[in-house]
Scaffold this motif. Structure first.
Motif, PDB file in Angstrom:
ATOM      1  N   ILE A  20       0.840  -1.194   0.000  1.00  0.00           N
ATOM      2  CA  ILE A  20       0.000   0.000   0.000  1.00  0.00           C
ATOM      3  C   ILE A  20       0.877   1.247   0.000  1.00  0.00           C
ATOM      4  N   GLU A  21       0.551   2.163  -0.887  1.00  0.00           N
ATOM      5  CA  GLU A  21       1.204   3.470  -0.904  1.00  0.00           C
ATOM      6  C   GLU A  21       0.456   4.361   0.088  1.00  0.00           C
ATOM      7  N   VAL A  22       1.184   4.969   1.022  1.00  0.00           N
ATOM      8  CA  VAL A  22       0.591   5.819   2.056  1.00  0.00           C
ATOM      9  C   VAL A  22       1.080   7.246   1.836  1.00  0.00           C
ATOM     10  N   GLU A  23       0.146   8.143   1.559  1.00  0.00           N
ATOM     11  CA  GLU A  23       0.476   9.560   1.343  1.00  0.00           C
ATOM     12  C   GLU A  23      -0.190  10.377   2.462  1.00  0.00           C
ATOM     13  N   THR A  24       0.628  10.951   3.332  1.00  0.00           N
ATOM     14  CA  THR A  24       0.093  11.776   4.415  1.00  0.00           C
ATOM     15  C   THR A  24      -0.350  13.115   3.842  1.00  0.00           C
ATOM     16  N   LEU A  25      -1.636  13.426   4.022  1.00  0.00           N
ATOM     17  CA  LEU A  25      -2.200  14.667   3.496  1.00  0.00           C
ATOM     18  C   LEU A  25      -2.156  15.791   4.516  1.00  0.00           C
ATOM     19  N   GLY A  26      -2.003  15.454   5.764  1.00  0.00           N
ATOM     20  CA  GLY A  26      -1.957  16.444   6.831  1.00  0.00           C
ATOM     21  C   GLY A  26      -2.283  15.790   8.159  1.00  0.00           C
ATOM     22  N   HIS A  27      -2.510  16.634   9.147  1.00  0.00           N
ATOM     23  CA  HIS A  27      -2.844  16.164  10.487  1.00  0.00           C
ATOM     24  C   HIS A  27      -4.010  16.983  11.013  1.00  0.00           C
ATOM     25  N   THR A  28      -4.784  16.372  11.890  1.00  0.00           N
ATOM     26  CA  THR A  28      -5.874  17.098  12.533  1.00  0.00           C
ATOM     27  C   THR A  28      -5.829  16.850  14.032  1.00  0.00           C
ATOM     28  N   GLU A  29      -6.311  17.823  14.752  1.00  0.00           N
ATOM     29  CA  GLU A  29      -6.315  17.768  16.207  1.00  0.00           C
ATOM     30  C   GLU A  29      -7.500  16.940  16.706  1.00  0.00           C
ATOM     31  N   LEU A  30      -7.277  16.196  17.774  1.00  0.00           N
ATOM     32  CA  LEU A  30      -8.357  15.503  18.455  1.00  0.00           C
ATOM     33  C   LEU A  30      -8.933  16.482  19.477  1.00  0.00           C
ATOM     34  N   ILE A  31     -10.256  16.551  19.545  1.00  0.00           N
ATOM     35  CA  ILE A  31     -10.934  17.552  20.361  1.00  0.00           C
ATOM     36  C   ILE A  31     -12.028  16.901  21.200  1.00  0.00           C
ATOM     37  N   CYS A  32     -12.598  17.676  22.110  1.00  0.00           N
ATOM     38  CA  CYS A  32     -13.694  17.197  22.942  1.00  0.00           C
ATOM     39  C   CYS A  32     -14.991  17.845  22.479  1.00  0.00           C
ATOM     40  N   ILE A  33     -16.030  17.044  22.357  1.00  0.00           N
ATOM     41  CA  ILE A  33     -17.364  17.531  21.994  1.00  0.00           C
ATOM     42  C   ILE A  33     -18.273  17.302  23.202  1.00  0.00           C
ATOM     43  N   LEU A  34     -18.950  18.378  23.608  1.00  0.00           N
ATOM     44  CA  LEU A  34     -19.827  18.351  24.780  1.00  0.00           C
ATOM     45  C   LEU A  34     -21.237  18.752  24.385  1.00  0.00           C
ATOM     46  N   PRO A  35     -22.237  18.276  25.129  1.00  0.00           N
ATOM     47  CA  PRO A  35     -23.585  18.796  24.891  1.00  0.00           C
ATOM     48  C   PRO A  35     -23.682  20.205  25.492  1.00  0.00           C
ATOM     49  N   GLU A  36     -24.502  21.050  24.889  1.00  0.00           N
ATOM     50  CA  GLU A  36     -24.729  22.393  25.435  1.00  0.00           C
ATOM     51  C   GLU A  36     -25.147  22.290  26.890  1.00  0.00           C
ATOM     52  N   GLY A  37     -24.654  23.228  27.699  1.00  0.00           N
ATOM     53  CA  GLY A  37     -25.026  23.249  29.102  1.00  0.00           C
ATOM     54  C   GLY A  37     -24.246  22.285  29.975  1.00  0.00           C
ATOM     55  N   HIS A  38     -23.310  21.546  29.407  1.00  0.00           N
ATOM     56  CA  HIS A  38     -22.510  20.593  30.174  1.00  0.00           C
ATOM     57  C   HIS A  38     -21.633  21.347  31.175  1.00  0.00           C
ATOM     58  N   ARG A  39     -21.313  20.706  32.284  1.00  0.00           N
ATOM     59  CA  ARG A  39     -20.517  21.340  33.340  1.00  0.00           C
ATOM     60  C   ARG A  39     -19.128  21.789  32.860  1.00  0.00           C
ATOM     61  N   LEU A  40     -18.599  21.164  31.797  1.00  0.00           N
ATOM     62  CA  LEU A  40     -17.277  21.530  31.279  1.00  0.00           C
ATOM     63  C   LEU A  40     -17.337  22.556  30.142  1.00  0.00           C
ATOM     64  N   ALA A  41     -18.533  22.963  29.763  1.00  0.00           N
ATOM     65  CA  ALA A  41     -18.701  23.825  28.584  1.00  0.00           C
ATOM     66  C   ALA A  41     -18.022  25.184  28.719  1.00  0.00           C
ATOM     67  N   GLU A  42     -17.832  25.664  29.926  1.00  0.00           N
ATOM     68  CA  GLU A  42     -17.207  26.977  30.122  1.00  0.00           C
ATOM     69  C   GLU A  42     -15.683  26.907  30.186  1.00  0.00           C
ATOM     70  N   ARG A  43     -15.149  25.726  30.225  1.00  0.00           N
ATOM     71  CA  ARG A  43     -13.691  25.563  30.284  1.00  0.00           C
ATOM     72  C   ARG A  43     -13.057  25.985  28.968  1.00  0.00           C
ATOM     73  N   GLU A  44     -11.860  26.538  29.053  1.00  0.00           N
ATOM     74  CA  GLU A  44     -11.143  26.909  27.836  1.00  0.00           C
ATOM     75  C   GLU A  44     -10.566  25.659  27.160  1.00  0.00           C
ATOM     76  N   HIS A  45     -10.029  24.741  27.969  1.00  0.00           N
ATOM     77  CA  HIS A  45      -9.461  23.476  27.500  1.00  0.00           C
ATOM     78  C   HIS A  45     -10.004  22.350  28.380  1.00  0.00           C
ATOM     79  N   ILE A  46      -9.970  21.151  27.837  1.00  0.00           N
ATOM     80  CA  ILE A  46     -10.411  19.972  28.590  1.00  0.00           C
ATOM     81  C   ILE A  46      -9.192  19.102  28.888  1.00  0.00           C
ATOM     82  N   ASN A  47      -9.013  18.763  30.163  1.00  0.00           N
ATOM     83  CA  ASN A  47      -7.964  17.840  30.586  1.00  0.00           C
ATOM     84  C   ASN A  47      -8.546  16.428  30.632  1.00  0.00           C
TER      85      ASN A  47
END
Length: 167
Positions: A20-47
């Motif tokens: 298989i030829e593997v061509e790296t097109l780029g990278h993307t960040e892994l992030i956190c998705i929360l429901p609106e109103g969640h206790r962590l929603a006001e945080r700038e970053h998630i640990n």
């Protein structure tokens, strides 16, 4: 691709594969998705420590993104053990929106455009590669070459937008 069932593949894993030829097109960040109103929603970053008491929705530990997240959590001396395992990030959407848990997924989708969801960066930045796979043994047809070029262009556009959102 190896069996000839598909001519092209797009994956979050740029590790070498036989035939298989593997061509790296780029990278993307892994992030956190929360429901609106969640206790962590006001945080700038998630640990990862913030996620220990949450029902976690994310990639299986045996996948490349799962291994990256396991390592990132370990760097914070925390566990990474999704209660709901997914293979495709979009699968997490209804679970999060309906309040079943919080997700750690790739930042490629325009998560902010989905009503009821909030996107937050992880404190421990974790990136996954986006790679295009083709067979080393079978040349691409003209239409497959055009598709490959369109995938490259689309990926560049989506990755640029995702990077802007993560700033």
């Amino acid at each position: 691709i190896r069996n000839g069932d598909a001519a092209l593949g797009l994956v979050m894993n740029n590790m070498a594969r036989p035939g298989i030829e593997v061509e790296t097109l780029g990278h993307t960040e892994l992030i956190c998705i929360l429901p609106e109103g969640h206790r962590l929603a006001e945080r700038e970053h998630i640990n990862f420590s913030d996620l220990q008491e949450e029902t976690l929705i994310s990639y299986r530990a045996g996948t490349y993104p799962g291994r990256i997240l396991l390592s990132a959590a370990a760097a914070e001396k925390q566990m990474f053990n999704p209660a709901i395992e997914i293979d495709i990030s979009l699968t997490a959407l209804p679970f999060v929106r309906d309040g079943y848990g919080v997700a750690v997924v790739d930042g490629l989708l325009p998560w902010d455009q989905f009503p009821g969801l909030i996107r937050k960066p992880l404190s421990h930045k974790a990136m996954v590669p986006i790679a295009l796979l083709t067979s080393r043994d079978r040349p691409l047809t003209g239409s497959h070459l055009a598709m490959r070029d369109n995938i490259r262009d689309a990926c560049a556009s989506v990755l640029a937008k995702a990077e802007d959102l993560n700033r």
